[in-house]
Design a protein around this motif. Structure first.
Motif, PDB file in Angstrom:
ATOM      1  N   PHE A  95      -7.516  -3.098  -6.660  1.00  0.00           N
ATOM      2  CA  PHE A  95      -8.803  -3.069  -5.989  1.00  0.00           C
ATOM      3  C   PHE A  95      -8.860  -1.908  -5.000  1.00  0.00           C
ATOM      4  O   PHE A  95      -9.880  -1.247  -4.846  1.00  0.00           O
ATOM      5  CB  PHE A  95      -8.993  -4.400  -5.289  1.00  0.00           C
ATOM      6  CG  PHE A  95     -10.171  -4.476  -4.389  1.00  0.00           C
ATOM      7  CD1 PHE A  95     -10.006  -4.625  -3.030  1.00  0.00           C
ATOM      8  CD2 PHE A  95     -11.449  -4.409  -4.891  1.00  0.00           C
ATOM      9  CE1 PHE A  95     -11.102  -4.707  -2.199  1.00  0.00           C
ATOM     10  CE2 PHE A  95     -12.540  -4.487  -4.066  1.00  0.00           C
ATOM     11  CZ  PHE A  95     -12.366  -4.641  -2.719  1.00  0.00           C
ATOM     12  N   LEU A  96      -7.751  -1.659  -4.345  1.00  0.00           N
ATOM     13  CA  LEU A  96      -7.723  -0.568  -3.383  1.00  0.00           C
ATOM     14  C   LEU A  96      -7.554   0.776  -4.053  1.00  0.00           C
ATOM     15  O   LEU A  96      -7.587   1.801  -3.404  1.00  0.00           O
ATOM     16  CB  LEU A  96      -6.575  -0.771  -2.389  1.00  0.00           C
ATOM     17  CG  LEU A  96      -6.749  -1.925  -1.421  1.00  0.00           C
ATOM     18  CD1 LEU A  96      -5.496  -2.084  -0.596  1.00  0.00           C
ATOM     19  CD2 LEU A  96      -7.931  -1.666  -0.523  1.00  0.00           C
ATOM     20  N   GLY A  97      -7.347   0.745  -5.358  1.00  0.00           N
ATOM     21  CA  GLY A  97      -7.204   2.003  -6.072  1.00  0.00           C
ATOM     22  C   GLY A  97      -5.788   2.500  -6.138  1.00  0.00           C
ATOM     23  O   GLY A  97      -5.538   3.623  -6.567  1.00  0.00           O
ATOM     24  N   LEU A  98      -4.837   1.681  -5.718  1.00  0.00           N
ATOM     25  CA  LEU A  98      -3.455   2.134  -5.707  1.00  0.00           C
ATOM     26  C   LEU A  98      -2.661   1.602  -6.884  1.00  0.00           C
ATOM     27  O   LEU A  98      -1.519   1.944  -7.067  1.00  0.00           O
ATOM     28  CB  LEU A  98      -2.768   1.663  -4.423  1.00  0.00           C
ATOM     29  CG  LEU A  98      -3.318   2.314  -3.171  1.00  0.00           C
ATOM     30  CD1 LEU A  98      -2.827   1.580  -1.966  1.00  0.00           C
ATOM     31  CD2 LEU A  98      -2.883   3.752  -3.120  1.00  0.00           C
ATOM     32  N   PRO A 115      -6.848  11.377  -9.166  1.00  0.00           N
ATOM     33  CA  PRO A 115      -7.383  11.634  -7.826  1.00  0.00           C
ATOM     34  C   PRO A 115      -7.647  13.125  -7.693  1.00  0.00           C
ATOM     35  O   PRO A 115      -6.938  13.928  -8.290  1.00  0.00           O
ATOM     36  CB  PRO A 115      -6.239  11.225  -6.899  1.00  0.00           C
ATOM     37  CG  PRO A 115      -5.348  10.381  -7.716  1.00  0.00           C
ATOM     38  CD  PRO A 115      -5.527  10.773  -9.135  1.00  0.00           C
ATOM     39  N   ALA A 172       1.439   3.756  -3.307  1.00  0.00           N
ATOM     40  CA  ALA A 172       1.139   5.182  -3.346  1.00  0.00           C
ATOM     41  C   ALA A 172       2.286   5.978  -3.921  1.00  0.00           C
ATOM     42  O   ALA A 172       2.138   7.141  -4.263  1.00  0.00           O
ATOM     43  CB  ALA A 172       0.802   5.673  -1.952  1.00  0.00           C
ATOM     44  N   VAL A 176      -2.320   6.764   3.761  1.00  0.00           N
ATOM     45  CA  VAL A 176      -1.522   6.695   2.540  1.00  0.00           C
ATOM     46  C   VAL A 176      -2.210   7.437   1.418  1.00  0.00           C
ATOM     47  O   VAL A 176      -1.592   8.195   0.682  1.00  0.00           O
ATOM     48  CB  VAL A 176      -1.275   5.224   2.142  1.00  0.00           C
ATOM     49  CG1 VAL A 176      -0.800   5.129   0.724  1.00  0.00           C
ATOM     50  CG2 VAL A 176      -0.261   4.610   3.067  1.00  0.00           C
ATOM     51  N   MET A 177      -3.511   7.244   1.288  1.00  0.00           N
ATOM     52  CA  MET A 177      -4.250   7.915   0.218  1.00  0.00           C
ATOM     53  C   MET A 177      -4.156   9.423   0.343  1.00  0.00           C
ATOM     54  O   MET A 177      -4.151  10.138  -0.651  1.00  0.00           O
ATOM     55  CB  MET A 177      -5.734   7.514   0.272  1.00  0.00           C
ATOM     56  CG  MET A 177      -5.982   6.081  -0.053  1.00  0.00           C
ATOM     57  SD  MET A 177      -5.594   5.744  -1.763  1.00  0.00           S
ATOM     58  CE  MET A 177      -7.071   4.898  -2.229  1.00  0.00           C
ATOM     59  N   ILE A 181       0.842  -1.192   0.000  1.00  0.00           N
ATOM     60  CA  ILE A 181       0.000   0.000   0.000  1.00  0.00           C
ATOM     61  C   ILE A 181       0.876   1.240   0.000  1.00  0.00           C
ATOM     62  O   ILE A 181       0.685   2.158  -0.790  1.00  0.00           O
ATOM     63  CB  ILE A 181      -0.935   0.017   1.229  1.00  0.00           C
ATOM     64  CG1 ILE A 181      -2.004  -1.035   1.088  1.00  0.00           C
ATOM     65  CG2 ILE A 181      -1.576   1.373   1.386  1.00  0.00           C
ATOM     66  CD1 ILE A 181      -2.937  -1.101   2.263  1.00  0.00           C
ATOM     67  N   LEU A 241      -4.867  15.707  -7.379  1.00  0.00           N
ATOM     68  CA  LEU A 241      -4.007  15.885  -8.541  1.00  0.00           C
ATOM     69  C   LEU A 241      -4.751  16.618  -9.643  1.00  0.00           C
ATOM     70  O   LEU A 241      -4.171  17.402 -10.386  1.00  0.00           O
ATOM     71  CB  LEU A 241      -3.512  14.549  -9.059  1.00  0.00           C
ATOM     72  CG  LEU A 241      -2.278  13.997  -8.354  1.00  0.00           C
ATOM     73  CD1 LEU A 241      -1.811  12.772  -9.094  1.00  0.00           C
ATOM     74  CD2 LEU A 241      -1.184  15.028  -8.325  1.00  0.00           C
ATOM     75  N   ALA A 244       0.203   9.226  -9.807  1.00  0.00           N
ATOM     76  CA  ALA A 244      -1.007   8.924 -10.555  1.00  0.00           C
ATOM     77  C   ALA A 244      -0.957   9.465 -11.974  1.00  0.00           C
ATOM     78  O   ALA A 244      -1.718   9.047 -12.825  1.00  0.00           O
ATOM     79  CB  ALA A 244      -2.211   9.503  -9.830  1.00  0.00           C
TER      80      ALA A 244
END
Lengths: 379, 1113
Positions: A319-322, B552, A229, B1069-1070, A225, B555, A233
């Motif tokens: 699945f977690l979006g990472l 996201p 990150a 983390v997100m 995780i 961003l 992105a």
């Protein structure tokens, strides 16, 4: 006695003269479940490889008139061959949910090797055909007046009317290949590091062992995780793909390194290895020409048992979006739609990717098991 | 020896044949599965409800509310204050709870508390009943803060009515402008008191103006609302109950500013409370103490203490935050001094308390739908689910008017940066600036298709403009360039010179360069991927290559200035700065560019003259009191829009948008049928929430409550009214009654002293002279060091930081000042200007050994740092999570053993029996099904077939309880077994196989045969030796299991929303809350390492071989 020896029966003479890989193959073929699993994997990888061919639809092709369409049952009769019925969408005025009516008056015929100009394998090779799909000409013939659009959703459709089966097939391409690519990196890392550790022993061994212990102590998913990150992105999808494989393999090499190390430690003292060194063979030659072949099968086993965890790692991350994000399709990305329980309860076919995931993991495990049994000389 | 050729061919043909057969079988399986999954989603007939045209019409009408501005409802009630005591509105009624306190002498009587000039509000369903709780939800304390700030703040001088207009007095008795709107005279109400009883007067406003909005040396730090056209105004005191706001220019917008949330932020708090924190006027010792404790500069102390979530700070809101808790549930209790009454003199609010249950984001939908929330605007909950569960959840769904009519606007970036890296960027920018190009795109979009697919056919194709019921509404205007005419669009593009195409069929620049338009959207906030994808499809037909990129939210905010297209939602009819004229200049606009602010110029480029003119007109139109002028301005803007098409709309006419719905339980009364919903109005604040009441107050959300519960409730509410509970890190100021602090230090204590205990163990063990143990213990230290370094580097690596995000978000909300101050705070608090090295030492706690300063405490002292998101210490946020993670891990091991060992033994002893086969297969399946997938499938099955939800670790009432008692432990156990099984699934399966294999090996050994031959009974024989021998590998295996358990546990916890460390880590983390993420990860690793150590110790104790040789593995 037949002139051509049958592959299943072997006489004692033949057994004695077979090479090790042939022996392994023979023992493996006795393990029926493993063989079946191997075929299963072959099928899945074939699907992934030839995704454009296998899938009736493009993975991101939306059919907005058919959001959350349920799977369509295939019928057969002599008149029409294989066919499905058309679907008419109804929107419930109260809650705006969609429900579908089977239009028994509209027949959507199916056939194998349907022509489609857009089908190019990997975007390059024009084969212009799907394995099976809707026969649109026949559809026009049979149903000249209908307003129902022809659809063929083997496993239903998602929120945007995208065919789940096609998406799963294309998702296989990403999910299954990530497993293989990370294996390669793990393999290289594992062999090198494990090799150094096992062959030279002493201080390097000690340091590397401790490092492996430390890495093993960090719980995997939380570290993934955190590492996941890291991947910005705004990287292009391909870069993220490789970024993920690197992340996954960075934690996966330890198992292989350990195997390599222990095997090297034991085999290094064997007479033939000592003899080779005394004859002046360089370290590299001793390792790769003499020692490694002794435990290739073990490496194979280790690898085949690591692939599923790589696949699961990618699935979990996406699945977690990472990990990978839409519009890239992987099984993990497909599972993101499953988090909303209400929608899932209404459209349970959205959970089909789990079936494929389980199948893949099971298959790899059986194959690995079979290999292990086949390669182990003490059974 | 080689095989004969045809044997080889035979072989491969055979393989391929098998493959084909397999694939056919596989497909049949899929078809069967698909058919099974189809369920009853497909019928052969059209269901009756769907054929009912009348029903359809009725519901469609419900979803298209229309606001008639001439018939605007009001809750503000005009009264004549000179009537005095005899008036019907004179404060005489109060909540029975407060009456009790009055009887006990703890509170003055109600007319003294409320004062002689209360604001009178009439609820929409008449006089209400006192009592009851509003059950609400929040995923973290920040959500509570948002509610307090926007929905329940009510510290504003004036307030929006249900339809927005007319703006009516609230805190002020009257707000009167001068003729030129330069001066506004504000008359305050006599007798209004702060929540601690202290009077509210003009002095509070003046204190704020003189000492908060201006630094001690006189430098102004005033908010935008005190400026007009870039120039500051000022406030002067006329008398104790009158102030005057004076502006250099005409400022008709003043009253709007005061009604909005920005106006509420105006007044930091009461003078009598804040004075003591003022750098020059206050109590210096106190300030120093606070500064040290909170690790901030002394001149920031005042700002910190005026924070809305400071339980100590007196307030004027109907509900108060007085009880700090680390984790939910959080409560807001009634303000005994609230200055509003109903027409019969009953003090408002009717509802005693608002309870926020802490719910993780994944569970929000489910919680809302099952009716656990009294009233909420259900953001991003599936509309179908909301409608379908009304009866079961016992709630109604109000379709309120969405404040922004068009859901989504497509904004071409007229200020696309031109870079060398992107050679076509200059040309594209010119295209985006060309009205013809925008026009072509507009008619190239098939809006009806989008409406059918995304909005279920509700709405009509339209571009941007005022909606029905808003000033300037013109259906023809909306239809402008909203028709779908791809041929003409293509022709228009040809006329622009885009006649060259590249190999893939997309148009290029005149000199043949590739053109790619980037369309950047946010994956979460404005969540619709579908619409941009449609648009890109449509534009593809025109030969334009558009790639849609989802980012996201944070961003996206940073990237949209560099993208060709982006999407936005608007909450006002003239949104995006005059129908898009101001759209690409987000930062510029938010930084006051319109008023000539200097820093605004530094941002994304300067708009053109015309654009500035239009934006100014838009601002003016928004606030001008002259309806004629307003109409003219709007029409001018609309005309300019038609010529230019700055931004494109998709649809209009009543859209199903979750932000315009209100869910309310059936027993909750006083809710208006229709209001104008918007963020700016703080909705549902403009629905007069303090006049809402329960038909049956003595219930829990409408469900019957026990006597005991009601008694307990009363006690705790009374207690919370009288006592304040501060965060453990906050020292109380003078004169506040503080509740006895509950011990929240437990975890910190454990961590801190556990470390020293380990050291003690170290010494002890080495005293016993076991080199093996010594080695393992010694290894732990470098292990943790290396892990901490890995973790620290890992968390520093992602680009960007939480700070950047925060700036953008605050700027978007127009809170520029807040943004700057908060950034300063954060930078200081987190020592962002120090080097990474130093921060590493500080984080780990090594720095503390050199400085012995409290602010440098780190991990070694048990301090896990602070979260950047809500500034709470991570220790407090963790709360019980660490304990629960630990319980989960240990529990999984126990359950795994309890299940696997008997089954393994059985399998080994009854080898090849049907039971054995069954367990072998089950074992395999268990090993191969990843546990998070199992969790998902299990959730689905439980929900679909048994109608139960298996998430969370506690029932609601125990989740509330923040202390442990037997009942809570029992509740935990009841919920625990499902997660344990899910997490332990693969472990169990693996263990079964290992146990079986080991035992089989043992059973084959000669000593077993000997014993059997000698007549030892089989069962006793089994357990005497072979069993124990087979057990050994398990124990050595624990060490390896713990990391994977914690890791597997993490993702299952995320899915099942368990209150353990995993979900917290994911959130951190997100959000790039780096220190929190790092500390949590380190804590998890530490758990693993300790687990490994413990397992080694156990192994050593059990296996004499290891003890003897002192050897490692």
């Amino acid at each position: 006695m037949s002139a051509t020896p049958s592959p299943n029966k072997s006489s004692a003479v033949e057994l004695g003269t077979m090479s090790q890989s042939q022996l392994v193959k023979l023992r493996f073929s006795r393990h029926r479940l493993a063989v079946f699993s191997l075929y299963m994997l072959g099928l899945l990888y074939a699907m992934a490889l030839l995704a454009e061919f296998w899938a009736p639809y493009q993975p991101n092709a939306m059919n907005l008139q058919h959001n959350y369409a349920p799977p369509q049952r295939i019928h057969f009769n002599l008149e029409n061959g294989f066919y499905v019925y058309g679907l008419i969408r109804h929107i419930n005025p109260i809650d705006l949910t969609t429900s579908y009516q089977r239009d028994t008056n509209t027949i959507v015929p199916l056939r194998f090797f349907v022509k489609d100009e857009n089908v190019k394998l990997w975007g390059i090779l024009p084969i212009h055909r799907h394995l099976f799909g809707m026969d649109l000409e026949k559809f026009e013939e049979r149903n000249p007046d209908t307003e129902t659009l022809p659809t063929f959703f083997l496993l239903g459709a998602d929120q945007y009317g995208r065919d789940m089966f096609s998406r799963i097939v294309f998702g296989a391409r990403i999910s299954l290949s990530i497993g293989l690519v990370s294996i390669v990196i793990s393999f290289v890392l594992g062999i090198i590091i494990g090799g150094i550790s096992g062959f030279y022993g002493g201080v390097p061994d000690l340091i590397i062992q401790r490092l492996i212990e430390i890495l093993n102590a960090i719980p995997g998913l939380p570290l993934w995780i955190a590492l996941g990150a890291i991947l910005p992105a705004d990287w292009p999808d391909l870069k993220i793909y490789f970024g993920i494989t690197v992340v996954l393999s960075l934690l996966g090499w330890t198992g292989l390194a350990r195997t390599v190390r222990s095997k090297l430690l034991s085999l290094r003292e064997e007479d033939y290895a000592v003899a080779a060194r005394l004859l002046g063979a360089s370290h590299g030659r001793v390792i790769f020409r003499h020692l490694v072949p002794g435990f290739t099968s073990h490496i194979l086993v280790s690898l085949s048992l690591t692939v599923p965890s790589m696949i699961l790692g990618e699935t979990a991350l996406s699945f977690l979006g990472l990990g990978l994000r839409p519009p890239v399709v992987s099984w993990g990305v497909l599972l993101q739609d499953c988090m909303n329980l209400d929608i899932l309860a209404r459209s349970p076919w959205l959970i089909m990717p789990t079936f494929f995931i389980i199948l893949t993991v099971l298959a790899f495990n059986f194959v690995g098991d079979g290999l292990r049994d086949a390669a182990d000389p003490y059974r | 020896m080689s095989k004969a050729p045809n044997a080889v061919q035979h072989g491969s043909v055979r393989h391929v044949a098998r493959l084909i057969i397999l694939s056919l079988a596989f497909y049949m399986l899929l078809v069967v599965l698909g058919g099974w999954l189809q369920g009853n989603n497909v019928t052969t007939e059209i269901p009756a409800t769907l054929q009912d045209e009348a029903l359809r019409a009725e519901y469609d009408a419900m979803r298209r509310p229309v606001i008639d501005p001439d018939d605007a409802p009001l809750f503000y009630t005009e009264v004549d204050y000179s009537e005095g005591e005899n008036a019907s509105w004179w404060p005489k009624g109060e909540s029975p709870l407060l009456s009790k306190l009055v009887e006990d002498g703890a509170l003055p009587p109600v007319h003294e508390r409320v004062g002689p000039e209360p604001v009178v509000y009439t609820g929409f369903e008449g006089i209400g009943n006192y009592g009851g709780d509003w059950w609400h939800i929040a995923s973290d304390i920040d959500a509570v803060r948002l509610f307090m700030t926007y929905t329940a703040n009510n510290n504003t001088l004036v307030r929006y009515s249900p339809y927005g207009q007319p703006i009516k007095p609230h805190l002020a008795k009257a707000v009167i402008p001068s003729d030129n709107y330069k001066t506004w005279t504000v008359h305050l109400r006599k007798g209004v008191r702060w929540s601690d009883g202290h009077p509210f007067t003009a002095d509070d406003i003046m204190f704020w103006w003189e000492h908060v909005a201006h630094a001690p040396d006189g430098t102004p730090n005033i908010p935008e609302t005190m400026r007009i056209a870039g120039e500051p105004g000022y406030i002067e005191k006329v008398d104790d109950y009158t102030v005057r706001y004076v502006f250099p220019e005409s400022n008709p917008g003043f009253i709007h500013d005061q009604a909005s949330a920005a106006g509420a932020l105006f007044m930091a708090g009461p003078a009598h409370y804040l004075r003591q924190f003022h750098v020059t006027l206050g109590d210096q010792e106190l300030i120093a103490a606070i500064a040290k404790e909170s690790q901030i500069a002394p001149d920031r102390v005042l700002r910190e203490r005026s924070h809305i979530m400071n339980p100590e700070r007196p307030s004027l809101s109907p509900w108060l935050f007085r009880t700090h808790r680390n984790n939910g549930p959080w409560t807001l209790i009634r303000n005994p001094y609230y200055f509003a009454v109903d027409p019969e003199g009953n003090q408002l609010p009717y509802i005693d308390r608002i309870v926020f249950q802490q719910i993780s984001p994944q569970l929000i939908s489910k919680t809302i739908i099952e009716g656990s929330v009294s009233a909420i605007i259900p953001q991003s909950v599936d509309y179908g689910s909301l409608m379908n569960n009304r009866e079961e959840g016992q709630y109604r769904l109000f379709h309120w008017y969405p404040g922004g009519d068009s859901t989504i606007g497509v904004i071409p970036n007229r200020h696309l940066p031109v870079t060398d890296k992107d050679p076509a960027s200059g040309f594209r920018r010119d295209l985006l600036r060309d009205p013809t190009f925008r026009h072509a795109i507009s008619i190239g979009i098939n809006r009806q298709k989008i409406i059918d697919a995304r909005f279920m056919g509700i709405g009509a194709p339209s571009n941007l403009g005022p909606a029905k019921g808003q000033v300037g509404y013109d259906p023809e205007h909306l239809k402008h360039a909203a028709e779908y005419d791809p041929e003409r669009a293509s022709a228009m593009l040809d006329e622009l010179g885009l006649t060259r195409y590249d190999k893939e069929g997309y148009r290029t620049t005149p000199d043949g360069q590739r053109m790619t338009f980037r369309y950047v959207i946010s994956g979460s906030a404005y969540g619709d991927l579908g619409i941009p994808l449609f648009i890109s499809e449509d534009l593809k037909q025109l030969g334009l290559r558009v790639i849609v990129q989802v980012r996201p939210h944070r961003l996206m905010l940073m990237e949209r200035a560099r993208a060709d297209f982006t999407s936005l939602e608007s909450s006002s009819a003239l949104g995006w700065g005059a129908l898009g004229a101001g759209a690409p200049y987000f930062s510029w606009f938010n930084r006051g560019g319109l008023h000539g602010s200097e820093e605004a110029l530094a941002e994304s480029g300067q708009p053109t003259e015309q654009e500035i003119e239009l934006m100014t007109k838009g601002e003016w139109a928004r606030v001008t009191p002259d309806p004629e002028e307003q109409k003219n301005l709007v029409q001018e803007i609309m005309k300019a829009y038609r010529e230019n098409l700055w931004a494109l709309g998709i649809t209009s006419g009543g859209v199903v948008s979750s932000s315009a719905l209100l869910l309310a339980k059936n027993g909750l009364r006083g809710i208006p049928e229709l209001i104008f919903t918007s963020f700016n109005h703080g909705s549902p604040n403009n629905a007069a929430i303090e006049t809402w009441y329960w038909e049956k107050p003595d219930t829990i959300n409408g469900e019957p409550a026990t006597e005991e519960y009601l008694a307990n409730r009363e006690t705790s509410i009374l207690q919370e009214i009288q006592e304040i509970t501060l965060p453990s890190s906050q020292t109380a100021s003078e004169g506040t009654t503080v509740a006895a602090a509950r011990s929240t230090q437990f975890m910190g204590w454990v961590i801190q002293y556990a470390l020293w205990t380990v050291v003690a163990l170290f010494i002890l063990m080495s005293a016993l002279r076991h080199p093996f143990v010594l080695r393992r213990l010694a290894l732990m230290i470098p292990t943790m060091i290396v892990i901490s370094i890995i973790v620290y580097t890992g968390i520093q690596l992602p680009p960007g930081s939480y700070l950047d995000t925060r700036v953008q978000v605050l700027e978007e909300q127009g809170l520029r000042n807040e943004a700057e101050m908060e950034i300063e705070d954060l930078k200081e608090r987190f020592h962002m200007d120090d080097s990474a090295f130093k921060n590493y030492f500080r984080w780990t706690g090594l720095l503390w050994f050199t400085t012995y300063q409290d602010s440098d405490k780190g991990l070694l002292q048990g301090h896990m740092g602070r979260s950047m998101v809500n500034l709470a210490p991570v220790n407090e946020l963790m709360g019980d999570r660490l304990l629960l993670t630990f319980v989960l891990a240990i529990g999984t091991i126990l359950i795994t053993w309890m299940i696997a060992i008997p089954i393994g033994v059985y399998s080994a002893v009854r080898q090849y029996s049907p039971g054995d086969y069954f367990f072998t297969i089950a074992g395999f399946l268990g090993m191969c099904i990843p546990n998070f997938i199992f969790a998902l499938v299990l959730m689905l099955l439980a929900r679909k077939y048994f109608d139960i939800t298996i998430t969370g670790l506690f029932s609601p009432q125990f989740a509330m309880q923040d202390y442990w008692n037997l009942a809570k432990v029992w509740d935990l156990l009841k919920h625990l077994w499902i997660p344990l099984i899910v997490i332990g699934l693969d472990g169990t399966a693996g263990m079964i196989r290992v146990m079986r294999a080991n035992l089989l090996d043992e059973l084959r050994k000669p000593y077993v045969t000997t014993a059997r031959a000698k007549g030892v009974p089989p069962v006793r024989l089994l357990f005497k030796y072979p069993f124990r021998m087979a057990l050994l590998p398990f124990i050595s295996g624990i060490g390896g299991i713990l990391p994977s358990l914690i890791s597997g546990g993490a993702i299952v916890s995320i899915i099942l929303s368990l209150p353990t460390v995993g979900p917290l880590l994911l959130d951190a983390v997100m959000l790039e809350d780096i220190y929190m993420a790092g500390s949590l990860l380190l804590v998890l690793s530490a758990l693993s390492v300790i687990g490994v150590l413990v397992s080694d110790l156990l192994l050593m104790m059990l296996d004499p071989r290891i003890r003897m040789t002192g050897g490692g593995r």
